[in-house]
Each structure stands twice: as C-alpha cells, then as structure tokens.
Design a protein around this motif. Structure first.
Motif, PDB file in Angstrom:
ATOM      1  N   LYS A 398      30.731  26.933  37.843  1.00  0.00           N
ATOM      2  CA  LYS A 398      31.761  27.920  37.527  1.00  0.00           C
ATOM      3  C   LYS A 398      32.477  28.351  38.811  1.00  0.00           C
ATOM      4  N   PRO A 399      33.807  28.404  38.770  1.00  0.00           N
ATOM      5  CA  PRO A 399      34.546  28.836  39.964  1.00  0.00           C
ATOM      6  C   PRO A 399      34.256  30.292  40.302  1.00  0.00           C
ATOM      7  N   MET A 400      34.214  30.603  41.606  1.00  0.00           N
ATOM      8  CA  MET A 400      33.887  31.947  42.057  1.00  0.00           C
ATOM      9  C   MET A 400      35.069  32.651  42.728  1.00  0.00           C
ATOM     10  N   TYR A 401      35.998  31.881  43.265  1.00  0.00           N
ATOM     11  CA  TYR A 401      37.045  32.431  44.140  1.00  0.00           C
ATOM     12  C   TYR A 401      38.391  32.373  43.428  1.00  0.00           C
ATOM     13  N   SER A 402      39.037  33.521  43.232  1.00  0.00           N
ATOM     14  CA  SER A 402      40.279  33.590  42.462  1.00  0.00           C
ATOM     15  C   SER A 402      41.410  34.192  43.292  1.00  0.00           C
ATOM     16  N   GLU A 465      56.295  24.317  45.412  1.00  0.00           N
ATOM     17  CA  GLU A 465      55.621  25.047  46.479  1.00  0.00           C
ATOM     18  C   GLU A 465      55.190  26.419  45.971  1.00  0.00           C
ATOM     19  N   VAL A 466      53.959  26.776  46.290  1.00  0.00           N
ATOM     20  CA  VAL A 466      53.428  28.073  45.880  1.00  0.00           C
ATOM     21  C   VAL A 466      52.710  28.721  47.051  1.00  0.00           C
ATOM     22  N   VAL A 467      52.509  30.018  46.939  1.00  0.00           N
ATOM     23  CA  VAL A 467      51.675  30.749  47.891  1.00  0.00           C
ATOM     24  C   VAL A 467      50.564  31.420  47.096  1.00  0.00           C
ATOM     25  N   LEU A 468      49.468  31.710  47.776  1.00  0.00           N
ATOM     26  CA  LEU A 468      48.318  32.350  47.143  1.00  0.00           C
ATOM     27  C   LEU A 468      48.174  33.773  47.666  1.00  0.00           C
ATOM     28  N   GLU A 469      47.940  34.706  46.755  1.00  0.00           N
ATOM     29  CA  GLU A 469      47.785  36.106  47.126  1.00  0.00           C
ATOM     30  C   GLU A 469      46.586  36.699  46.399  1.00  0.00           C
ATOM     31  N   SER A 470      46.095  37.796  46.919  1.00  0.00           N
ATOM     32  CA  SER A 470      45.017  38.501  46.221  1.00  0.00           C
ATOM     33  C   SER A 470      45.539  38.975  44.875  1.00  0.00           C
ATOM     34  N   PRO A 471      44.802  38.748  43.800  1.00  0.00           N
ATOM     35  CA  PRO A 471      45.284  39.159  42.474  1.00  0.00           C
ATOM     36  C   PRO A 471      45.294  40.674  42.309  1.00  0.00           C
ATOM     37  N   LYS A 472      46.203  41.140  41.480  1.00  0.00           N
ATOM     38  CA  LYS A 472      46.261  42.561  41.180  1.00  0.00           C
ATOM     39  C   LYS A 472      45.037  42.961  40.347  1.00  0.00           C
ATOM     40  N   ILE A 473      44.618  44.201  40.542  1.00  0.00           N
ATOM     41  CA  ILE A 473      43.478  44.715  39.789  1.00  0.00           C
ATOM     42  C   ILE A 473      43.993  45.481  38.569  1.00  0.00           C
ATOM     43  N   ALA A 474      43.367  45.274  37.437  1.00  0.00           N
ATOM     44  CA  ALA A 474      43.783  45.935  36.192  1.00  0.00           C
ATOM     45  C   ALA A 474      43.162  47.330  36.112  1.00  0.00           C
ATOM     46  N   TYR A 475      43.756  48.260  36.852  1.00  0.00           N
ATOM     47  CA  TYR A 475      43.273  49.645  36.806  1.00  0.00           C
ATOM     48  C   TYR A 475      43.649  50.285  35.469  1.00  0.00           C
ATOM     49  N   ARG A 476      43.033  51.433  35.198  1.00  0.00           N
ATOM     50  CA  ARG A 476      43.342  52.211  34.001  1.00  0.00           C
ATOM     51  C   ARG A 476      43.522  53.680  34.400  1.00  0.00           C
ATOM     52  N   GLU A 477      44.106  54.449  33.502  1.00  0.00           N
ATOM     53  CA  GLU A 477      44.208  55.890  33.688  1.00  0.00           C
ATOM     54  C   GLU A 477      43.593  56.590  32.481  1.00  0.00           C
ATOM     55  N   THR A 646      37.229  40.424  46.314  1.00  0.00           N
ATOM     56  CA  THR A 646      38.165  39.335  46.646  1.00  0.00           C
ATOM     57  C   THR A 646      37.547  38.318  47.603  1.00  0.00           C
ATOM     58  N   ASP A 647      36.920  38.795  48.681  1.00  0.00           N
ATOM     59  CA  ASP A 647      36.344  37.873  49.661  1.00  0.00           C
ATOM     60  C   ASP A 647      34.823  37.748  49.529  1.00  0.00           C
ATOM     61  N   PHE A 648      34.264  38.259  48.441  1.00  0.00           N
ATOM     62  CA  PHE A 648      32.815  38.188  48.258  1.00  0.00           C
ATOM     63  C   PHE A 648      32.303  36.739  48.199  1.00  0.00           C
ATOM     64  N   PRO A 649      33.018  35.818  47.533  1.00  0.00           N
ATOM     65  CA  PRO A 649      32.560  34.422  47.534  1.00  0.00           C
ATOM     66  C   PRO A 649      32.450  33.836  48.938  1.00  0.00           C
ATOM     67  N   ILE A 650      33.384  34.224  49.818  1.00  0.00           N
ATOM     68  CA  ILE A 650      33.354  33.720  51.194  1.00  0.00           C
ATOM     69  C   ILE A 650      32.120  34.251  51.911  1.00  0.00           C
ATOM     70  N   PHE A 651      31.825  35.539  51.688  1.00  0.00           N
ATOM     71  CA  PHE A 651      30.633  36.135  52.302  1.00  0.00           C
ATOM     72  C   PHE A 651      29.367  35.432  51.820  1.00  0.00           C
ATOM     73  N   ILE A 652      29.252  35.223  50.514  1.00  0.00           N
ATOM     74  CA  ILE A 652      28.056  34.577  49.948  1.00  0.00           C
ATOM     75  C   ILE A 652      27.882  33.176  50.527  1.00  0.00           C
TER      76      ILE A 652
END
Length: 688
Positions: A398-402, A465-477, A646-652
């Motif tokens: 299963k992929p870990m890094y998004s 051509e594409v660039v990769l960015e940290s995905p937005k977080i689905a916050y709630r109120e 976001t960078d937890f897979p890299i740390f692991i």
C-alpha cells in the motif's frame, strides 16, 4: 524462437539492495551465454536491463526487466529487479514470476542489507528457492569471508558455500567449486583449471559444505558423521533437493565486471535451480472458488498470471505474463477470469530487455509478452474460455506517501489524469484519486523518488508537466455553545416583495453534519416553508465562518418566525435561514477541527523508541504495541493529526533504514489548537 519444455526452463529473479551489482550480474550472465555480443555496463548506460532513459540517467533500475539466455539446453529467464525501496513494486513483479530468487550482495559491503533481507522474506512467502551471490569479490576492499559469516549467523546450516574465492595477500588467486572439488584461475582473462589450493579457511568452507549437504537426508547425515566423503553426483543431487525444498541456500562468489566465475554460477543455476515444472505450479481455483489441481504441462488447461504491464508509445500496451499451465497461443481469444470477460489477444513475444522476439506460443512455465490486449491488467488471471481457472493475485504494497498533483499549464488536468491512469496500470503500488472536498488530484506512492519518477514519466511519455505539493487538509468547523438568533429577509422592489422571518436555535451536536428540527407553534412559520429553511441551512454549512471549512456537529431548531400572506416564498425563507446562520454561528464559540488518523506502524524492535518519540512530537499519542506477524518487529498503534503526517513516510523509511512501513485510516475530528487555528484563519482570510 522455438518454445522450450517446462523441465528445461528456469525463472530467476535477481534481487538485492540498491547498487549491489544486480544489473551488472545480469549483463555478465547474458554475455557469457552469448545472449548478447557486447558486455554493457551501468556506467556506460548500455545494459540490456536498464533501458529506460530515467534508469540510464539515474544509473539505477526503476522497474523490473526480463531477458532470457540459453545454456546447455536450458532456457533461463532472468528478471532484474530494482533495489531502491521506492520501487519495491518491481521486486514484487519479479518475485511473482520467478521460481528461484538470487540475492546479490557486494563483497565490499560486508552486511546483510535491508534490500537483501526483504527479498529473502518475499521469497519465503512464495516458497521460492533462494541463492546468494556475492559479487565484486576481486574489488580492493572486498571481504567474502565477512559476508559469509553474517549470512551464516542468519541462516545457520542452511547456508551452503558452492563457489568460493581463494584469497592470498588480499588477491583472488582462484575460485574453488566445492561441489565439483575443482579450482579455476581467471587471472589471464580465460578460465584455467588449476590444482586445488590448501588453507585452513578453505577446509572450513569444505566442512560447512559437507554439513549442509548431509542435512538433506538421514543417510547422508550418518555417512557425514562416519567421516565418509560424498561423490560429486551425490553432492549435487543432495544440493538440488535441498535447494528445491528450501533447506539449502547455496552461495556463490564471483565478479560481474570481470566475468570471473560467472560460468560457474551458470552451471550452478542449471544444476541446482528448480525448473518451472517443479516451481511454476501454484494454487489454482475453479470458477466456483474451489481449489483444483493442475500440472505444469502444455496439454493442461490454460492458466497464466499477468505480473507486469507496460505502455509503449509505439507498440501500445504490453502485458508480461507467466504461463503456469497449458499453452498460450497468439491471435486467439482467452478468458480474463479476474474481470470475467473474453479478450482477444494479439502477437506474443519473448522479452529481451527493450527488444523482443516474436513467438507463436508460450508454453507452461515460460515468460512472455502479450500485445494488444486492452482488457488485461497486472495481477489478472488468463485462462481458456472452457476452463475459467483463477490464480492468487499479486501481493501489493500500500502506498504511504501522498502529494497533490498540479498541472503547470491550465487546462491540462484531463491530460494529467489520462497519463496517470495508464501509469497506474503499470505500477500496482501507485494510487491516484481526486479529493471530492479539496478538488485536488492526489498521487500516492512509496516515497519521494517514486513520485518524482512518475512526474518525469508524465513529461517524457505523455507530454504533460506537473508539480507536486503537500495536499490540503480537510479541516472542519463546529460550535461549542447554544445560541438563539433571528434571520429576517425583507425586500420590496415593486409588485410582490420578499419576506421571510425565522428564529433558529443552534446547538452543538455529535453528528457529522446538520440535524434539523422544528418547534413552531401556532403557524408562525407555515409548514410548507420548513423544507426551504432546512435547505438554506444545508447550503450555509458548506462554508464555515472562521476559515470557510464545512460545518459539522450542528443541531438547528426552527422555533419561531413570521410570514407575509403575499410576499413570503420558499426563496425568502431559505435566505432568512442563511442570514440566521451567518448571524448566529459567530456567537456560538466556533472552532476549527482537524482530522485525526489512526496508524499501524510496523517497525523493528530497535526503532520503537525513536518512533514513539516522533509520534509525540507530531502531537500524536501511542495507543498500544503488539508483535508483528513476521516476529521481527512491533506494530505501534497510534493516533496523529493528519496535518503532521506529510513527511512521516520519509521519517519511517529513514529511521528504520527501509524496514519500516505503516497504514493509516481516518479516526475522528478533534479541536485544532488555538495557535494553529489562528494561523489557518489568517491564511484563509489572506487567500480570500
């Protein structure tokens, strides 16, 4: 090319850690067997197996590749696999198609690499025969003995030295084949038989060889303890049986660059590696999911597994298949048991790196390529229309890094999606989806290099051509206290006006969305306008008052209001409800909520402390710990805010040197700390 009978086919996956000489070894085997007329090298970017531009550029294998050679009436299919952890999917492809796994180690790096350990573990899961090859034994800093000792400690009497270098003054004088009791010198560039050397170390190796051989049967064990010598035939037969049943792991020393002892390795493959007839058979199920028995014979019903898919810009879709039983013929109709549909296939080919050779058929135990079969994908089972046999699917990581994928050119989103959908069929460890809430295209893989490679592939293969960015977080109120507010919409513009008046009580609730009730008495608000009030509130909660995130956990009760017999309408009451929402929610102590993820982290015992500390730094908490199923580590169960991952897979990957992994799932929403909430609100206001 004529097909080879299954008892003469050997399927060998070449595996191991990155930069240990796997592709170089393949090149040497192909050259010695005259399957190529030139010895390529990774440095020169002209090897058979690393033929992709990106592989040449990085000087590393990024996907599995197949090439075959013929040696002494046998066909050997070599499957070169990547050693980089981000491309572990290629290793899984090779393991799925192989009958034997050859694990390559570097004599200059005397350690049991993580990549080698992973390959060994996958081989055991598939019950495949295992060889160890220590290459570069003639390098200046080589130490064959140290690597042997490390492997011996890990595998005990199952490790069996077959071809070992004899070293004097830190130089390889000759190679000793302990199974044949022969010695060969390669210093002149040619293989020359020489007298058997003598040393205490060599005697120790011979003793280990005899002990491993003796372990294969009670009779040989008795003779071993009685001090009797084994004949060459007895030794090879015992080795062959032990390798086939997984009780012996032969080890060969050689040099892929200089070709020293590569011929001995080929003889070892021919004599010791199980044929496809023995190691190609696996669990097969009929159309009723009942396990059935088949033989690895061309006359049996067809059953083949697609273990790899490639989209070629000139040829089109290519499916790499291993035929388990029966015979697969070109330009015929087969049955895809995985998708339950008949599929017309085109021509068949034998792969040789980037090149191919056409064949009319693929027989049981062999590997080849199917062309022009759009409805066959990796992991699918191919059978005949008469016998709907099914094989176990491929194991998948299963992929870990998004990361979020953004096209650099406006309007290219569909092109990006089209290219990624094709790449997804090539790479089973990749996921792509559109986040319905944030509207971002999310690409998930095994690590940074994996996703960078996909970006490069999109550009070079599909022209986007594409660039990769940290995905937005689905916050709630949500809100924290009860309020009662009025919403009044009144407008007069000639003729009929607009009038709607509501009093609504907003209160916190445990629901994930809006709970709507009414307590209107005396017809203050006519019943036919209740749905309009609810509709207005449901539209309003899509955007919170703090940072524009959806509102959850809200209980709205319509309890009073007023209407006009002429000017009141559904639209007027809908707008009145929206005004009540905008007036009331800011007074109800609104707060931001963040998604909390539940993690199951598989980590070696030695790294549990580091991971627990990191979880705490990420505002998370460890809930528990249990042994993993392989018994070589722990499963840490933890909860961590999604924004911290976001960078937890890299740390692991870093802390466990490639051994760690984790899975995550949504747990719940929790209040975001005030300092972080304020930053998020400021950012939202700035963007607006």
């Amino acid at each position: 090319m004529q097909s080879t009978s299954s008892d003469k086919i050997k399927n060998i996956a070449i595996t191991g850690h990155a930069s240990r000489g796997k592709t170089t070894l393949c090149e040497a085997l192909l050259y010695i067997a005259k399957a190529t007329d030139k010895l390529g090298s990774v440095e020169s970017q002209n090897t058979v197996m690393d033929f992709e531009d990106e592989e040449k550029k990085r000087k590393a294998s990024l996907s599995s590749a197949v090439a075959s050679l013929n040696w002494k009436d046998h066909k050997i299919n070599l499957i070169d696999t990547p050693g980089l952890f981000d491309f572990e999917g290629g290793l899984l492809e090779g393991i799925r198609a192989a009958g034997s796994v050859m694990i390559v180690l570097d004599a200059e790096k005397p350690e049991y690499d993580v990549g080698a350990q992973k390959a060994f573990k996958y081989a055991k899961k598939r019950n495949l025969s295992t060889f160890f090859v220590v290459s570069k034994v003639d390098a200046p800093e080589a130490n064959f003995g140290n690597i042997f000792d490390v492997l011996k400690e890990a595998h005990g009497t199952k490790l069996c030295p077959v071809v070992v270098p004899f070293i004097e003054d830190k130089k390889v004088k000759c190679f000793v084949n302990l199974a044949q009791n022969l010695a060969f010198d390669y210093s002149s560039g040619e293989k020359v038989r020489v007298d058997m050397p003598s040393s205490a170390k060599l005697d120790a190796m011979r003793e280990i060889f005899n002990e491993a051989v003796a372990m294969s049967s009670d009779e040989l064990m008795e003779r071993y303890f009685a001090g009797e010598a084994f004949t060459e035939e007895e030794a090879y037969n015992a080795l062959k049986d032990g390798v086939a049943n997984g009780n012996i792991y032969p080890i060969f020393g050689c040099s892929g660059k200089t070709l020293d002892a590569i011929g001995e390795l080929l003889y070892g493959i021919i004599n010791l590696a199980p044929s496809s007839k023995i190691k190609a058979c696996e669990q097969v199920y009929d159309e009723n999911e009942n396990e059935t028995k088949i033989k690895v014979e061309p006359t049996e019903p067809l059953a083949a597994i697609c273990f790899k898919t490639v989209y070629d810009p000139f040829v089109g879709k290519q499916n790499y298949v291993k035929v388990i039983s029966g015979t697969l013929k070109s330009d015929t109709t087969v049955y895809n048991t995985t998708t339950d549909e008949s599929v017309k296939i085109g021509k068949l080919f034998y792969p040789h790196g980037a090149k191919t050779e056409e064949t009319k058929e693929l027989v049981a135990g062999d590997i080849g390529i199917i062309t022009k079969a759009e409805n066959i994908n990796t992991s699918d089972t191919i059978s005949s229309n008469e016998h709907h046999l099914k094989l176990a699917p491929m194991f998948r990581i299963k992929p870990m890094y998004s990361l979020a994928v953004k096209s650099t050119k406006k309007g290219d989103e569909d092109k990006v999606a089209g290219g990624l959908n094709k790449i997804l069929q090539e790479d089973v460890c990749l996921e792509f989806k559109v986040n319905d809430e944030t509207k971002e295209q999310i690409l998930s893989g095994l690590g940074e290099q994996h996703l960078e490679y996909i970006v490069s592939k999109l550009k070079n293969k599909y022209g986007v051509e594409v660039v990769l960015e940290s995905p937005k977080i689905a916050y709630r109120e949500t809100i924290q206290k009860k309020v009662e507010v009025q919403g009044r919409h009144k407008k007069q513009s000639g003729g009929h006006g607009q009038f709607g008046d509501v009093w609504i009580r907003f209160a916190p609730d445990s629901s994930e969305t809006l709970v709507f009730d009414e307590e209107v008495f005396g017809g203050a608000v006519p019943k036919n306008f209740f749905p309009a009030v609810e509709k207005g509130l449901r539209e309003a909660i899509e955007k919170g008052v703090l940072a524009g995130y959806p509102m959850v956990g809200l209980h709205a009760t319509l309890y009073d209001g007023s209407s006009h017999p002429v000017d009141s309408s559904e639209m007027a009451f809908k707008l009145a409800a929206i005004l009540a929402y905008k007036n009331g929610i800011p007074k109800a102590s609104p707060v931001l909520l963040e998604p909390i993820m539940k993690l199951r982290i598989d980590i070696p015992d030695a790294n549990t402390g580091d991971v627990m500390g990191d979880v705490t730094k990420r505002r998370g908490k460890v809930l528990g710990m249990e042994p993993n199923e392989d018994g070589d580590g722990q499963i840490l169960v933890a909860e961590v805010p999604e924004s911290e991952l976001t960078d937890f897979p890299i740390f692991i990957r870093s802390v466990a040197k490639g051994k760690g992994s984790y899975e995550k799932e949504f747990a719940r929403y929790e209040k975001l700390p005030e300092n972080l909430a304020q930053k998020l609100i400021e950012q939202a206001n700035k963007e607006e």
